[in-house]
Scaffold this active site. Structure first.
Site, short mmCIF file in Angstrom:
data_model
loop_
_atom_site.label_atom_id
_atom_site.label_comp_id
_atom_site.label_asym_id
_atom_site.label_seq_id
_atom_site.Cartn_x
_atom_site.Cartn_y
_atom_site.Cartn_z
N HIS A 158 0.81 -1.22 0.00
CA HIS A 158 0.00 0.00 0.00
C HIS A 158 0.84 1.27 0.00
O HIS A 158 0.36 2.32 -0.41
CB HIS A 158 -0.94 0.01 1.21
N HIS B 73 4.62 8.68 13.29
CA HIS B 73 3.67 7.59 13.56
C HIS B 73 4.41 6.35 14.01
O HIS B 73 5.60 6.19 13.76
CB HIS B 73 2.76 7.31 12.36
#
Length: 314
Positions: free
Chosen positions: A115, A179
């Site tokens: 992805h 993140h």
């Protein structure tokens, strides 16, 4: 011929977790602006600079940098499965030129991407095979990492190689910002997990479904009000300012330990942005035309999108 840049965070949770407030609307609007920028630029070639999340690259042979002369997307987290429209001649040209510039670069005749590559292609161009592309992998997940300055130098070599093509090239950087999603690590991993990270065996559909469910559950827990992963908006905004002001060499002093401590294990994905901007800088002074940022805990990401191009003469 000109170069241009679009950089964008990616998140496997964009399709399955609804963030609070107007975050979704704001991100959609920012992507619409990025799509308009890309359409107006009319690229002949898109160079996608992205990481992998143990779907295509494994510890049996983990390169710091790799260019694919062919690439197949695995179709994780709802993205499309199948081949990218790789421009083989352009990819081989990039490999030759970057190696000649003293940057160690691997080449893959059957790169597998996830992805990290597929999501930005779909969001900007509608499909993973909609535009001629060259996939450039930068290891941003599997420790140990090389120095950040090596990524900047890769970007400079990439930019010079692309300018020699005499084509309109859009560099598409995918990943970041701060993140720390629940990804496995080799050190301290259970034997069965370590074996999968090393062996180069692609996950079975059942294994992939289990991995995706764990990430989705983490995002849903935040959406329901539980404490979320640590994000660092101050660090993210400082990085965006560094790019906008062209202070790319300032990142040479960053240590990998510092990046992880400040912004999380997966914040190393900002290397893809740094490489794209370093490539753009080889064409001359540039201007950041658009910059969006929003910390979105439900997507486990400090979420950013930028667009930039060579500065036009008055």
């Amino acid at each position: 011929m000109p170069l241009a840049v679009v950089t964008a965070s990616h998140s496997p949770l964009m399709r399955t977790v609804e963030p609070r407030g107007d975050a979704r609307t704001a991100v959609d609007a920012a992507f619409a602006q990025a799509r308009a920028f890309a359409a107006d630029f009319r690229p002949d070639l898109v160079v996608v600079v992205a990481p992998d999340h143990y779907n295509g690259m494994f510890y049996d042979l983990m390169p710091p940098f790799c260019v694919g002369t062919a690439a197949e997307a695995v179709g994780d987290y709802g993205t499309a499965r199948g081949p990218l429209a790789v421009d083989r001649e352009a990819a081989r040209h990039v490999v030759r030129e970057v190696l000649a510039a003293d940057i160690d670069l691997a080449m893959s005749e059957r790169m597998v991407v996830d992805h990290g590559f597929a999501q930005p292609l779909e969001l900007l161009f509608g499909a993973i095979d909609a535009v001629p592309a060259v996939p450039v992998f930068i290891n941003c997940v599997a420790v140990p990492f090389g120095p950040v300055r090596r990524t900047r130098r890769l970007g400079e070599a990439l930019g010079r190689a692309l300018l020699a093509l005499d084509r309109r090239v859009l560099l598409l950087g995918s990943g970041g910002l701060s993140h720390d999603p629940p990804l496995p690590t080799l050190e301290g991993a259970p034997p069965e997990v370590a074996a999968r990270l090393i062996a180069g065996r692609h996950p079975t559909p059942e294994e992939r479904a289990g991995r995706e469910a764990r990430v989705r559950d983490a995002g849903l827990a935040v959406a329901s009000g539980e404490p979320g992963p640590r994000l660092n908006p101050d660090w993210d905004r400082a990085f965006l300012d560094l790019l906008a002001e062209g202070r790319l060499t300032a990142a040479d002093t960053w240590t990998n330990t510092w990046i992880t401590a400040e912004a999380g294990n997966s914040a190393h994905e900002v290397r893809t942005w740094l490489a794209c901007y370093a490539a753009l800088a080889t064409a001359g002074p540039y201007a950041m035309r658009g910059s969006f940022y929003r910390p979105i805990p439900e997507w486990i990401a400090g979420f950013g999108i930028t667009t930039a191009e060579t500065r036009r003469n008055p």
